[in-house]
Every structure is written in structure tokens, then in C-alpha cells.
Design a protein around this motif. Structure first.
Motif, PDB file in Angstrom:
ATOM      1  N   PRO A  99       0.817  -1.207   0.000  1.00 45.88           N
ATOM      2  CA  PRO A  99       0.000   0.000   0.000  1.00 45.88           C
ATOM      3  C   PRO A  99       0.850   1.257   0.000  1.00 45.88           C
ATOM      4  CG  PRO A  99       0.037  -0.997   2.179  1.00 45.88           C
ATOM      5  CD  PRO A  99       0.737  -1.958   1.259  1.00 45.88           C
ATOM      6  N   SER A 100       0.302   2.342  -0.549  1.00 46.88           N
ATOM      7  CA  SER A 100       0.984   3.632  -0.548  1.00 46.88           C
ATOM      8  C   SER A 100       0.184   4.698   0.188  1.00 46.88           C
ATOM      9  CB  SER A 100       1.252   4.102  -1.984  1.00 46.88           C
ATOM     10  OG  SER A 100       0.034   4.214  -2.709  1.00 46.88           O
ATOM     11  N   ARG A 101      -1.150   4.549   0.225  1.00 46.74           N
ATOM     12  CA  ARG A 101      -1.983   5.562   0.858  1.00 46.74           C
ATOM     13  C   ARG A 101      -3.273   4.921   1.366  1.00 46.74           C
ATOM     14  NH1 ARG A 101      -5.801   9.753  -0.300  1.00 46.74           N
ATOM     15  NH2 ARG A 101      -5.184  11.791   0.571  1.00 46.74           N
ATOM     16  N   PHE A 102      -3.721   5.357   2.546  1.00 44.49           N
ATOM     17  CA  PHE A 102      -4.953   4.847   3.137  1.00 44.49           C
ATOM     18  C   PHE A 102      -5.692   5.991   3.806  1.00 44.49           C
ATOM     19  CE2 PHE A 102      -7.072   3.518   7.083  1.00 44.49           C
ATOM     20  CZ  PHE A 102      -8.013   2.612   6.593  1.00 44.49           C
ATOM     21  N   THR A 103      -7.009   6.054   3.626  1.00 44.15           N
ATOM     22  CA  THR A 103      -7.820   7.069   4.292  1.00 44.15           C
ATOM     23  C   THR A 103      -9.035   6.420   4.942  1.00 44.15           C
ATOM     24  OG1 THR A 103      -9.245   7.574   2.396  1.00 44.15           O
ATOM     25  CG2 THR A 103      -7.146   8.793   2.579  1.00 44.15           C
ATOM     26  N   LEU A 104      -9.504   7.045   6.006  1.00 47.25           N
ATOM     27  CA  LEU A 104     -10.716   6.601   6.686  1.00 47.25           C
ATOM     28  C   LEU A 104     -11.465   7.821   7.185  1.00 47.25           C
ATOM     29  CD1 LEU A 104     -12.583   4.496   8.097  1.00 47.25           C
ATOM     30  CD2 LEU A 104     -11.041   4.641  10.062  1.00 47.25           C
ATOM     31  N   HIS A 105     -12.740   7.913   6.825  1.00 43.87           N
ATOM     32  CA  HIS A 105     -13.622   8.965   7.334  1.00 43.87           C
ATOM     33  C   HIS A 105     -14.776   8.274   8.047  1.00 43.87           C
ATOM     34  CE1 HIS A 105     -11.491  11.906   4.859  1.00 43.87           C
ATOM     35  NE2 HIS A 105     -11.586  11.031   3.862  1.00 43.87           N
ATOM     36  N   TYR A 106     -14.905   8.522   9.344  1.00 41.73           N
ATOM     37  CA  TYR A 106     -15.895   7.820  10.162  1.00 41.73           C
ATOM     38  C   TYR A 106     -16.796   8.813  10.879  1.00 41.73           C
ATOM     39  CZ  TYR A 106     -17.824   5.389  14.234  1.00 41.73           C
ATOM     40  OH  TYR A 106     -18.670   4.900  15.195  1.00 41.73           O
ATOM     41  N   LYS A 107     -18.097   8.483  10.966  1.00 38.58           N
ATOM     42  CA  LYS A 107     -19.059   9.304  11.688  1.00 38.58           C
ATOM     43  C   LYS A 107     -20.025   8.388  12.406  1.00 38.58           C
ATOM     44  CE  LYS A 107     -22.201  11.404   9.296  1.00 38.58           C
ATOM     45  NZ  LYS A 107     -22.880  12.355   8.390  1.00 38.58           N
ATOM     46  N   GLY A 108     -20.111   8.530  13.729  1.00 41.73           N
ATOM     47  CA  GLY A 108     -21.023   7.724  14.517  1.00 41.73           C
ATOM     48  C   GLY A 108     -21.464   8.475  15.762  1.00 41.73           C
ATOM     49  N   GLY A 109     -22.766   8.764  15.877  1.00 39.16           N
ATOM     50  CA  GLY A 109     -23.248   9.535  17.005  1.00 39.16           C
ATOM     51  C   GLY A 109     -22.624  10.925  17.001  1.00 39.16           C
ATOM     52  N   ASP A 110     -22.005  11.284  18.121  1.00 39.52           N
ATOM     53  CA  ASP A 110     -21.342  12.587  18.197  1.00 39.52           C
ATOM     54  C   ASP A 110     -19.851  12.481  17.911  1.00 39.52           C
ATOM     55  OD1 ASP A 110     -20.656  11.154  20.426  1.00 39.52           O
ATOM     56  OD2 ASP A 110     -21.047  12.760  21.869  1.00 39.52           O
ATOM     57  N   LYS A 111     -19.403  11.332  17.385  1.00 36.43           N
ATOM     58  CA  LYS A 111     -17.980  11.126  17.116  1.00 36.43           C
ATOM     59  C   LYS A 111     -17.701  11.169  15.616  1.00 36.43           C
ATOM     60  CE  LYS A 111     -17.116   8.346  21.247  1.00 36.43           C
ATOM     61  NZ  LYS A 111     -16.578   7.070  21.766  1.00 36.43           N
ATOM     62  N   ARG A 112     -16.653  11.885  15.260  1.00 38.97           N
ATOM     63  CA  ARG A 112     -16.206  11.971  13.877  1.00 38.97           C
ATOM     64  C   ARG A 112     -14.692  11.882  13.845  1.00 38.97           C
ATOM     65  NH1 ARG A 112     -20.917  14.381  14.188  1.00 38.97           N
ATOM     66  NH2 ARG A 112     -22.291  14.555  12.361  1.00 38.97           N
ATOM     67  N   GLU A 113     -14.177  11.239  12.835  1.00 37.97           N
ATOM     68  CA  GLU A 113     -12.724  11.093  12.761  1.00 37.97           C
ATOM     69  C   GLU A 113     -12.286  10.896  11.315  1.00 37.97           C
ATOM     70  OE1 GLU A 113      -9.858   7.560  13.997  1.00 37.97           O
ATOM     71  OE2 GLU A 113     -10.478   8.692  15.774  1.00 37.97           O
ATOM     72  N   THR A 114     -11.140  11.456  10.987  1.00 38.59           N
ATOM     73  CA  THR A 114     -10.509  11.266   9.686  1.00 38.59           C
ATOM     74  C   THR A 114      -9.080  10.798   9.912  1.00 38.59           C
ATOM     75  OG1 THR A 114     -11.842  12.971   8.597  1.00 38.59           O
ATOM     76  CG2 THR A 114      -9.749  12.384   7.563  1.00 38.59           C
ATOM     77  N   ARG A 115      -8.700   9.734   9.231  1.00 43.39           N
ATOM     78  CA  ARG A 115      -7.332   9.215   9.316  1.00 43.39           C
ATOM     79  C   ARG A 115      -6.706   9.186   7.925  1.00 43.39           C
ATOM     80  NH1 ARG A 115      -7.602   3.848  13.268  1.00 43.39           N
ATOM     81  NH2 ARG A 115      -9.290   4.609  14.617  1.00 43.39           N
ATOM     82  N   LEU A 116      -5.432   9.506   7.887  1.00 42.56           N
ATOM     83  CA  LEU A 116      -4.655   9.425   6.654  1.00 42.56           C
ATOM     84  C   LEU A 116      -3.334   8.746   6.969  1.00 42.56           C
ATOM     85  CD1 LEU A 116      -3.875  10.096   3.723  1.00 42.56           C
ATOM     86  CD2 LEU A 116      -3.155  12.349   4.535  1.00 42.56           C
ATOM     87  N   MET A 117      -3.004   7.704   6.220  1.00 40.43           N
ATOM     88  CA  MET A 117      -1.720   7.016   6.361  1.00 40.43           C
ATOM     89  C   MET A 117      -1.004   7.027   5.019  1.00 40.43           C
ATOM     90  SD  MET A 117      -2.167   3.780   8.949  1.00 40.43           S
ATOM     91  CE  MET A 117      -3.104   2.750   7.828  1.00 40.43           C
ATOM     92  N   ARG A 118       0.274   7.378   5.052  1.00 38.58           N
ATOM     93  CA  ARG A 118       1.128   7.328   3.867  1.00 38.58           C
ATOM     94  C   ARG A 118       2.281   6.369   4.120  1.00 38.58           C
ATOM     95  NH1 ARG A 118      -0.091  11.336   0.235  1.00 38.58           N
ATOM     96  NH2 ARG A 118      -1.309  13.114   1.005  1.00 38.58           N
ATOM     97  N   PHE A 119       2.492   5.479   3.159  1.00 37.76           N
ATOM     98  CA  PHE A 119       3.546   4.484   3.254  1.00 37.76           C
ATOM     99  C   PHE A 119       4.697   4.933   2.358  1.00 37.76           C
ATOM    100  CE2 PHE A 119      -0.427   2.619   4.284  1.00 37.76           C
ATOM    101  CZ  PHE A 119      -0.206   1.560   5.156  1.00 37.76           C
TER     102      PHE A 119
END
Length: 280
Positions: A99-119
Motif C-alpha cells: 500500500p501507498s496511501r490509506f484514508t478513513l472517514h468515520y461518523k457515529g453519534g457525536d464522534k467523527r474522525e478522519t485518518r490518513l496514512m502514507r507508506f
């Protein structure tokens, strides 16, 4: 309510992370396939349908791009609702995916998060928004050595290389998949459990026949809290299993069915539809 929400989160999150595919490092091919795969998985927990997630994987030469999105809820969102989108890109080599790049956008209830990973060059750079303050004394640290050859969750979840043995051969279950999700480093360890058969009336068209059923062990490595009840439960259970089936006219394997126990009921993730246009 709190217990129920944790059970749902554990299942939907681990569903993505525990989808394991076969990797055969003896293959000399750099690009196992060219084309596109579209798959839909249904997620159930304690007799309730939580929703489904859709995955699209595109192969161009040795390069791959994947995107998955899902929406989950309990009682039409009155108890729990969550949604997320994740992407991964990289290339296939003779030793498996890189892998070279990974993203995650999550939303649940009052929680939100964005993750970015670069290899990059054997290292993984992580960006998480919003960044929460963590007490490092409560978590087992992740070392640089532990990140070597680790895969992002989506690549580990779906992407597979070649396996040229007979359909249903339990040798496909001999593997350990190293995963890093931006916070936790863990291994997904597969071992043979039994041979089974997928009935033509139950699975998607073209996938019926012998299947390899693998036992799955969740092995935490770093970035986790040893006292976390979910980590403790998942690392101790021997009841997780995955059914691996080959895609017709290709050497690619995909998970058809996953059983994931939780402390509040049994969960399952089932492949309900798949479309593909692949040249092996």
C-alpha cells in the motif's frame, strides 16, 4: 445502551479488519489481475441487520485502488447509527500488496474522525483529525520494527494475490496478515478449520462449490490498552472464522462469510452480491 453500542462498533469495525484473503508469495506475477471488482457485504449482529458496505476495487497493471463505504444502524438509527468511507491504493508485487496511501472517514453519534496514512520508504506517516490526547502509559507502544511490511486495514481486508491450488484446499488458510490501522498494530492469524461447501441457492451466482473455512485469531501487537475489554475478548476467543472462495476464472480469493462473536451476540458478515470484469 452503552454495552449495545460497543458491541455494534466492535462488529462493524472488526468486520472490515477481519476480512482476510489468501496471499501466495511463491507467485512471480507482479499484477495478479486487471479490471474491476464490485462487492456488497451484509452485516448482521444478534439477529439484527445492521446494514451493508460496498467495495470497489480497480486494477491497472500492477497498481490497485480500492474504496469501501458503509452505513450501519440499529432500529432505524434510534439506538445506533454510523457511516464510514475508506480508501486504499498501492501496487502488487511478487511478495504481495504494497500500500501507498490509506484514508478513513468515520461518523457515529457525536464522534467523527478522519485518518490518513502514507507508506513511504518502509515508514508509515499517520495523521488523525481530531487528534485526541492519549495517556501513553495506558497503551502498549508501537515500534518502527512492528510497522515493517504492515498493511492498511482495507488492503488486508480484501486484496488477495494468487493461490493456484484446488478449490477448497485448506492450504489457503496458512497465513498471518500484519495490519496497522493508524492506531493499533495487530496480526490476523489464519489456520485451517474445516472444508465446507457453499450451496448454489445461498451464495452469489458463480461462487457455489467447495470452500475453505479458516479459524481466525486476533493477535494484538501494539497501540492497544491491555485492560480494554474488547481487545481482551477478541484476542482470547477461538470462535472467529472466515469462509474463503475463489472468484471464477481467476486465482483471486475473497471472503464469502465471516462469523465474529461478541459478548452480546454473534455477528456475521456475508457477501451478497459481486460483479467483476477481470483478466487473470
Amino acid at each position: 445502551m452503552r454495552v449495545s453500542r460497543y458491541g455494534v462498533v466492535a462488529l462493524t469495525g472488526l468486520a472490515l479488519l477481519l476480512l482476510a484473503s489468501a496471499r501466495d508469495e511463491s507467485s512471480g506475477e507482479d499484477n495478479p489481475a486487471k479490471g474491476r471488482i464490485e462487492a456488497t457485504y451484509r452485516v448482521d449482529w444478534a439477529g439484527m441487520n445492521l446494514g451493508e458496505f460496498h467495495l470497489n476495487a480497480t486494477f491497472k497493471g500492477s497498481a490497485y485502488e480500492m474504496k469501501a463505504n458503509g452505513d450501519f444502524s440499529v432500529l432505524a438509527g434510534l439506538v445506533y447509527r454510523a457511516s464510514g468511507t475508506t480508501t486504499s491504493s498501492g501496487k502488487m508485487t511478487r511478495f504481495g500488496p504494497e500500500p501507498s496511501r490509506f484514508t478513513l472517514h468515520y461518523k457515529g453519534g457525536d464522534k467523527r474522525e478522519t485518518r490518513l496514512m502514507r507508506f513511504t520508504g518502509g515508514t508509515i506517516k499517520v495523521s488523525i483529525t481530531p487528534r485526541k490526547k492519549q495517556n501513553p502509559q495506558k497503551r502498549i507502544p508501537v515500534t518502527k520494527e512492528q510497522l515493517a511490511n504492515a498493511l492498511d486495514p482495507l488492503t488486508a481486508a480484501f486484496l488477495s494475490a494468487r493461490y493456484d491450488g484446488p478449490r477448497g484446499d485448506l492450504k489457503v488458510c496458512h497465513q498471518t496478515v500484519p495490519v496497522f490501522d493508524g492506531k493499533q498494530r495487530f496480526d490476523i492469524v489464519l489456520t485451517p478449520k474445516r472444508a465446507d461447501r457453499l450451496d448454489a441457492t445461498k451464495g452469489p451466482v458463480g461462487l457455489s462449490g467447495p470452500v475453505a473455512v479458516c479459524q481466525v485469531k486476533f493477535k494484538p501487537i501494539g497501540g492497544y490498552r491491555p485492560d480494554h475489554p474488547g481487545i481482551k475478548f477478541m484476542s482470547e476467543t477461538d470462535e472467529i472464522e472466515v469462509w474463503l472462495v475463489p472468484l471464477p476464472r481467476t486465482p483471486l480469493y475473497v471472503p464469502y462469510l465471516i462469523f465474529v462473536p461478541t459478548a452480546w451476540g454473534r455477528g456475521s458478515v456475508t457477501l451478497t452480491e459481486i460483479k467483476m470484469n477481470i483478466d487473470g
